[in-house]
Design an enzyme around this catalytic site. Structure first.
Site, PDB file in Angstrom:
ATOM      1  N   GLY A   1      13.228   7.131 -51.153  1.00 35.61           N
ATOM      2  CA  GLY A   1      14.012   8.356 -51.252  1.00 35.61           C
ATOM      3  C   GLY A   1      14.271   8.784 -52.693  1.00 35.61           C
ATOM      4  N   LYS A   2      13.577   8.164 -53.645  1.00 35.40           N
ATOM      5  CA  LYS A   2      13.764   8.484 -55.067  1.00 35.40           C
ATOM      6  C   LYS A   2      13.482   9.945 -55.357  1.00 35.40           C
ATOM      7  CE  LYS A   2      10.452   5.797 -56.366  1.00 35.40           C
ATOM      8  NZ  LYS A   2       9.908   5.324 -55.097  1.00 35.40           N
ATOM      9  N   SER A   3      12.344  10.424 -54.897  1.00 33.99           N
ATOM     10  CA  SER A   3      11.960  11.814 -55.180  1.00 33.99           C
ATOM     11  C   SER A   3      12.927  12.793 -54.533  1.00 33.99           C
ATOM     12  CB  SER A   3      10.529  12.073 -54.709  1.00 33.99           C
ATOM     13  OG  SER A   3       9.620  11.321 -55.472  1.00 33.99           O
TER      14      SER A   3
ATOM     15  N   HIS B   1       4.344  16.569 -51.411  1.00 30.21           N
ATOM     16  CA  HIS B   1       5.354  16.629 -52.471  1.00 30.21           C
ATOM     17  C   HIS B   1       5.519  18.067 -52.982  1.00 30.21           C
ATOM     18  CE1 HIS B   1       6.894  12.657 -53.770  1.00 30.21           C
ATOM     19  NE2 HIS B   1       5.891  12.211 -53.038  1.00 30.21           N
TER      20      HIS B   1
ATOM     21  N   GLY C   1      13.374   2.643 -57.428  1.00 33.55           N
ATOM     22  CA  GLY C   1      13.433   2.044 -56.096  1.00 33.55           C
ATOM     23  C   GLY C   1      12.028   1.760 -55.627  1.00 33.55           C
ATOM     24  N   GLY C   2      11.919   1.248 -54.430  1.00 38.18           N
ATOM     25  CA  GLY C   2      10.613   0.931 -53.863  1.00 38.18           C
ATOM     26  C   GLY C   2       9.921   2.174 -53.327  1.00 38.18           C
TER      27      GLY C   2
ATOM     28  N   THR D   1       2.797  13.445 -62.496  1.00 40.00           N
ATOM     29  CA  THR D   1       1.888  12.520 -63.176  1.00 40.00           C
ATOM     30  C   THR D   1       0.775  12.006 -62.273  1.00 40.00           C
ATOM     31  OG1 THR D   1       3.283  10.624 -62.660  1.00 40.00           O
ATOM     32  CG2 THR D   1       3.692  11.761 -64.764  1.00 40.00           C
TER      33      THR D   1
ATOM     34  N   ASP E   1       8.063  13.009 -62.240  1.00 44.68           N
ATOM     35  CA  ASP E   1       7.795  12.202 -61.051  1.00 44.68           C
ATOM     36  C   ASP E   1       6.311  11.843 -61.045  1.00 44.68           C
ATOM     37  OD1 ASP E   1       7.967  10.930 -58.622  1.00 44.68           O
ATOM     38  OD2 ASP E   1       8.715  12.664 -57.521  1.00 44.68           O
TER      39      ASP E   1
ATOM     40  N   ARG F   1       8.705   4.908 -50.921  1.00 44.33           N
ATOM     41  CA  ARG F   1       9.321   5.629 -49.799  1.00 44.33           C
ATOM     42  C   ARG F   1      10.812   5.349 -49.661  1.00 44.33           C
ATOM     43  NH1 ARG F   1       6.937   9.626 -49.196  1.00 44.33           N
ATOM     44  NH2 ARG F   1       7.824   9.925 -47.164  1.00 44.33           N
TER      45      ARG F   1
END
Length: 177
Positions: A12-14, A48, A7-8, A33, A81, A10
């Site tokens: 909500g992927k993480s 994070h 996704g782009g 990473t 991530d 921010r």
């Protein structure tokens, strides 16, 4: 099982990846990473880390991602991530001539992650939906990341596009969809 989220920025992927890892019911190793190259990135990494459960193990692998994965017990859930930073780190360190090697390593990594007995969760950015980058390096990065994402998603049992915190499950085109 390999689960992939894209996704782009921010999107909500993480958050989705952390939720999936928590639900897996096994110990978790988080493979990060990103590198803190400036104050803003240092603060982002700090946020994070604070979002992750304290019981999780964190491994820093900005360049040697496959090696980091090999070091994790096969039963442990892995969260990577993110592939976007890994590709960027590799290309900045090795140049655009490394594109084929990066994509080949990603394809091999996808297969290794899929074959693990523990759950593997990968986060990456979708960068091909926006403006064409103005520089040759930017265009090369977009192209390499697109190929890396395809390689990983081809190996994934479940794949999601995350938009505004919502998940859209992606279908494998070979499933007749």
């Amino acid at each position: 099982m390999l689960i992939a989220f894209t996704g782009g920025a921010r999107s909500g992927k993480s958050t989705a990846a952390l939720s999936a890892a928590t639900s897996a019911g096994a110990p978790v190793t988080f493979i990060a990473t990103a590198e803190a190259g400036d104050d803003e990135m240092t603060e982002r990494i700090k946020r994070h880390r604070a979002d992750r459960p304290a019981a999780w193990t964190t491994v820093e692998a900005p360049i040697h991602l496959a090696h980091a994965v090999e070091q994790v017990d096969a039963e442990t859930t892995i969260v990577i991530d993110c592939l976007s930073m890994w590709v960027s780190n590799r290309m900045l360190a090795e140049g655009t001539d490394s594109a084929r090697a990066i994509v080949a390593e990603a394809a091999d990594l996808g297969e290794r992650l899929r074959q693990r007995s523990g759950t593997a969760i990968v986060v990456t950015n979708e960068v091909g939906s926006g403006v064409v980058p103005a520089t040759p390096l930017g265009r090369a990065y977009r192209d390499v990341l697109g190929s890396v994402n395809q390689a990983i998603f081809a190996a994934a049992e479940r794949a999601y596009l995350v938009v505004a915190g919502r998940l859209l499950e992606l279908q494998d085109p070979s499933d007749g969809a």
